[in-house]
Design an enzyme around this catalytic site. Structure first.
Site, PDB file in Angstrom:
ATOM      1  N   ASP A 198      22.674  57.972  58.497  1.00 20.74           N
ATOM      2  CA  ASP A 198      23.245  59.120  58.304  1.00 20.74           C
ATOM      3  C   ASP A 198      24.609  59.309  57.769  1.00 20.74           C
ATOM      4  OD1 ASP A 198      24.845  59.432  60.152  1.00 20.74           O
ATOM      5  OD2 ASP A 198      24.072  61.864  61.136  1.00 20.74           O
TER       6      ASP A 198
ATOM      7  N   HIS B 251      39.498  40.941  38.569  1.00 18.87           N
ATOM      8  CA  HIS B 251      38.597  41.898  39.487  1.00 18.87           C
ATOM      9  C   HIS B 251      38.775  42.127  41.285  1.00 18.87           C
ATOM     10  CE1 HIS B 251      36.258  43.747  36.005  1.00 18.87           C
ATOM     11  NE2 HIS B 251      37.315  43.673  35.732  1.00 18.87           N
TER      12      HIS B 251
ATOM     13  N   ASP C 144      47.465  47.297  39.547  1.00 19.51           N
ATOM     14  CA  ASP C 144      46.538  48.186  38.665  1.00 19.51           C
ATOM     15  C   ASP C 144      45.803  49.472  39.649  1.00 19.51           C
ATOM     16  OD1 ASP C 144      44.589  49.023  36.381  1.00 19.51           O
ATOM     17  OD2 ASP C 144      43.681  46.796  35.750  1.00 19.51           O
TER      18      ASP C 144
ATOM     19  N   ASP D  67      45.014  55.143  34.424  1.00 20.56           N
ATOM     20  CA  ASP D  67      44.607  53.694  34.384  1.00 20.56           C
ATOM     21  C   ASP D  67      45.879  53.034  33.907  1.00 20.56           C
ATOM     22  OD1 ASP D  67      43.587  50.686  34.147  1.00 20.56           O
ATOM     23  OD2 ASP D  67      41.887  51.300  33.189  1.00 20.56           O
TER      24      ASP D  67
ATOM     25  N   HIS E  64      40.339  39.050  28.467  1.00 17.68           N
ATOM     26  CA  HIS E  64      39.576  40.175  28.608  1.00 17.68           C
ATOM     27  C   HIS E  64      40.127  41.313  26.880  1.00 17.68           C
ATOM     28  CE1 HIS E  64      43.264  42.799  29.540  1.00 17.68           C
ATOM     29  NE2 HIS E  64      43.293  41.249  30.395  1.00 17.68           N
TER      30      HIS E  64
ATOM     31  N   HIS F  40      40.053  50.424  26.266  1.00 19.75           N
ATOM     32  CA  HIS F  40      39.111  50.790  25.510  1.00 19.75           C
ATOM     33  C   HIS F  40      39.483  52.102  26.256  1.00 19.75           C
ATOM     34  CE1 HIS F  40      40.121  52.010  30.479  1.00 19.75           C
ATOM     35  NE2 HIS F  40      40.385  50.165  30.139  1.00 19.75           N
TER      36      HIS F  40
ATOM     37  N   HIS G 112      36.392  53.852  32.301  1.00 16.07           N
ATOM     38  CA  HIS G 112      36.433  53.381  31.336  1.00 16.07           C
ATOM     39  C   HIS G 112      34.490  53.955  30.204  1.00 16.07           C
ATOM     40  CE1 HIS G 112      36.711  48.849  32.786  1.00 16.07           C
ATOM     41  NE2 HIS G 112      37.587  49.506  32.260  1.00 16.07           N
TER      42      HIS G 112
ATOM     43  N   GLU H  30      45.886  47.232  27.136  1.00 15.81           N
ATOM     44  CA  GLU H  30      46.239  46.612  28.558  1.00 15.81           C
ATOM     45  C   GLU H  30      46.445  44.403  28.500  1.00 15.81           C
ATOM     46  OE1 GLU H  30      43.267  46.225  31.657  1.00 15.81           O
ATOM     47  OE2 GLU H  30      42.357  48.717  30.110  1.00 15.81           O
TER      48      GLU H  30
ATOM     49  N   TYR I 248      47.078  34.780  31.822  1.00 14.86           N
ATOM     50  CA  TYR I 248      46.982  34.946  33.356  1.00 14.86           C
ATOM     51  C   TYR I 248      47.123  33.301  33.131  1.00 14.86           C
ATOM     52  CZ  TYR I 248      45.271  39.316  33.092  1.00 14.86           C
ATOM     53  OH  TYR I 248      45.186  40.465  32.749  1.00 14.86           O
TER      54      TYR I 248
ATOM     55  N   ARG J 117      49.763  41.625  33.381  1.00 18.46           N
ATOM     56  CA  ARG J 117      49.028  42.546  32.598  1.00 18.46           C
ATOM     57  C   ARG J 117      49.937  43.755  33.132  1.00 18.46           C
ATOM     58  NH1 ARG J 117      44.248  42.189  35.257  1.00 18.46           N
ATOM     59  NH2 ARG J 117      44.596  44.352  36.114  1.00 18.46           N
TER      60      ARG J 117
ATOM     61  N   GLU K 137      49.999  47.576  30.884  1.00 14.41           N
ATOM     62  CA  GLU K 137      48.404  48.703  30.446  1.00 14.41           C
ATOM     63  C   GLU K 137      49.348  50.271  30.696  1.00 14.41           C
ATOM     64  OE1 GLU K 137      44.372  50.032  31.419  1.00 14.41           O
ATOM     65  OE2 GLU K 137      45.564  48.644  33.092  1.00 14.41           O
TER      66      GLU K 137
END
Length: 430
Positions: free
Chosen positions: A41, A248, A265, A276, A357, A361, A368, A386, A390, A399, A401
């Protein structure tokens, strides 16, 4: 809600801006999101449909907005349907909006607010006057939708009940509108950023060798929640050492080792708007010479990319130019060979091995956020910047951002006060 009240004129104006884009004799239906189940539930925390929030400010389930600006009867030109509360609901779930409170939130008169069980009765007095029906779907280019949403169910219900009506796509209109932030939206984004700033400064005094990634996440959440945020704007990435090379990575389960760089991040949510931010900092408070060289290369790319965010620029051209800057930095770091770069396939640039990447954005109600990359950049748009490098063989990922608002006279770095320079980071970590 935890956040402070928002001026209802924002939502009044958003509805006006939408109706100006509709075809003649058009009707719009926008639904709240479902409350999603977990197991048994249990349910997930409710998150409102961003288009409904953008048009109403209502942050409650079982809500529906209907717009019909040319309806002959003025009271049917804007209609809101809410979940009717009861003593049982009040006891088990808490307070739900009254019609008077809905008027304060949305700017809609109480006489145009109804309960959801009245929907078919009222809607029947509206729908047959319309030639075009705008319904919503998730048309984000990065979306993967594996579950049926309330919007999808409603489209099926509408087609069965009213098979001869002409359906139109609402999403392109909402993407067009939401890409340009209104003056009232910028302070909400800035508040999310300011909360993120407080959180990051807290972490700079907390992180040290031996701490666990999840302990850092706990510190992050403490600072978010104590500042009226619902929590993280997205699943936080707290990635030390080799974990930083997983774009990610969200396990946040490893111990931070002396000599590693940790990639953070993380951004706060406030009033459904999002920050972000990414920072990369040394676990022990001091960068090695190599770590600093890579960090400063990323920082140079970030600064140049920020200057490229100008009215009139195009998304794809912008990313190509940032790629050229990154190529130069990677050559300088000894990661790419200049001759190889000159002879590369332009459709498969070599820098993608280390920077795989995009650079920017849209940002807003979605992390995003919705928008169209084929539309020229305009004042009022908010973008992330950003870049990252790597190097898996070195177990090093960096990175950086920030969030940037485009204006007529250039751009404004909304995160300009959040520590970024090497000396500033190292000094605050000591």
């Amino acid at each position: 809600m935890r956040y402070l009240p928002i001026d209802s004129q924002l939502f009044v104006q958003n509805r006006q801006r939408l109706t100006a884009l509709l075809k003649p004799k058009s009707l719009v239906v926008v639904n709240a999101n479902d409350i999603m189940p977990t197991n048994a539930d249990g349910t997930m925390v409710f998150r409102q449909n961003n288009d409904l929030f953008y048009l109403t400010g209502v942050d409650q389930e079982e809500t529906r907005l209907v717009l019909f600006p040319e309806h002959p009867d003025p009271k049917f030109r804007e209609v809101l349907f809410l979940r009717e509360t009861s003593e049982l609901i009040e006891i088990w779930e808490g307070h739900k909006l009254t019609k008077a409170e809905a008027e304060q939130v949305t700017g809609l008169p109480q006489k145009q607010v109804y309960w959801m069980h009245q929907f078919e009765q009222i809607f029947g007095q509206m729908v047959f006057e319309a030639d075009h029906i705008y319904l919503n779907t998730n048309e984000h280019t990065r979306a993967t939708v594996d579950v049926q949403s309330r919007d999808a169910r409603y489209i099926a219900e509408f087609r069965e009940r009213y098979p001869l009506h002409q359906l139109e796509r609402l999403a392109p209109l909402m993407h067009y509108l939401r890409a340009i932030k209104q003056p009232q939206e910028i302070p909400l984004i800035q508040t999310a950023i300011d909360i993120t700033d407080k959180m990051f400064r807290r972490l700079l005094g907390f992180i040290k060798p031996g701490v666990w990634e999840y302990e850092i996440e706990a510190e992050m959440m403490h600072e978010f929640l104590r500042n009226r945020s619902r929590g993280a704007a997205y699943s936080p990435i707290i990635a030390s050492g080799a974990n930083a090379c997983v774009l990610h990575y969200i396990d946040n389960s490893q111990q931070c080792q002396d000599g590693d760089v940790i990639l953070l991040d993380i951004g706060a949510e406030y009033a459904n708007y999002n920050a972000d931010m990414t920072r990369s900092i040394p676990v022990n408070g001091r960068f090695t010479a190599r770590q600093r060289a890579v960090y400063e290369a990323v920082l140079r790319v970030m600064k140049e990319a920020t200057q490229m965010l100008r009215p009139g620029n195009l998304w794809d051209e912008y990313h190509r130019e940032v790629g050229k800057v990154m190529e130069s930095e990677l050559i300088g770091l000894g990661l790419l060979d200049r001759t190889d770069v000159q002879n590369q396939d332009p459709d498969a640039p070599l820098y993608k091995k280390y920077f795989m990447h995009g650079t920017s954005h849209f940002l807003g109600l979605d992390v995003h956020d919705v928008g169209n990359k084929y539309r020229k950049m305009e004042p009022g748009m908010v973008f992330t910047v950003e870049p990252g490098i790597y190097i898996r063989e070195e177990k090093l990922g960096i990175r950086l951002e920030n969030n940037v608002l485009i204006t007529e006279s250039g751009n404004i770095d909304l995160m300009k006060n959040i520590p970024l320079e090497v000396e500033e980071i190292e000094e605050m970590m000591q």
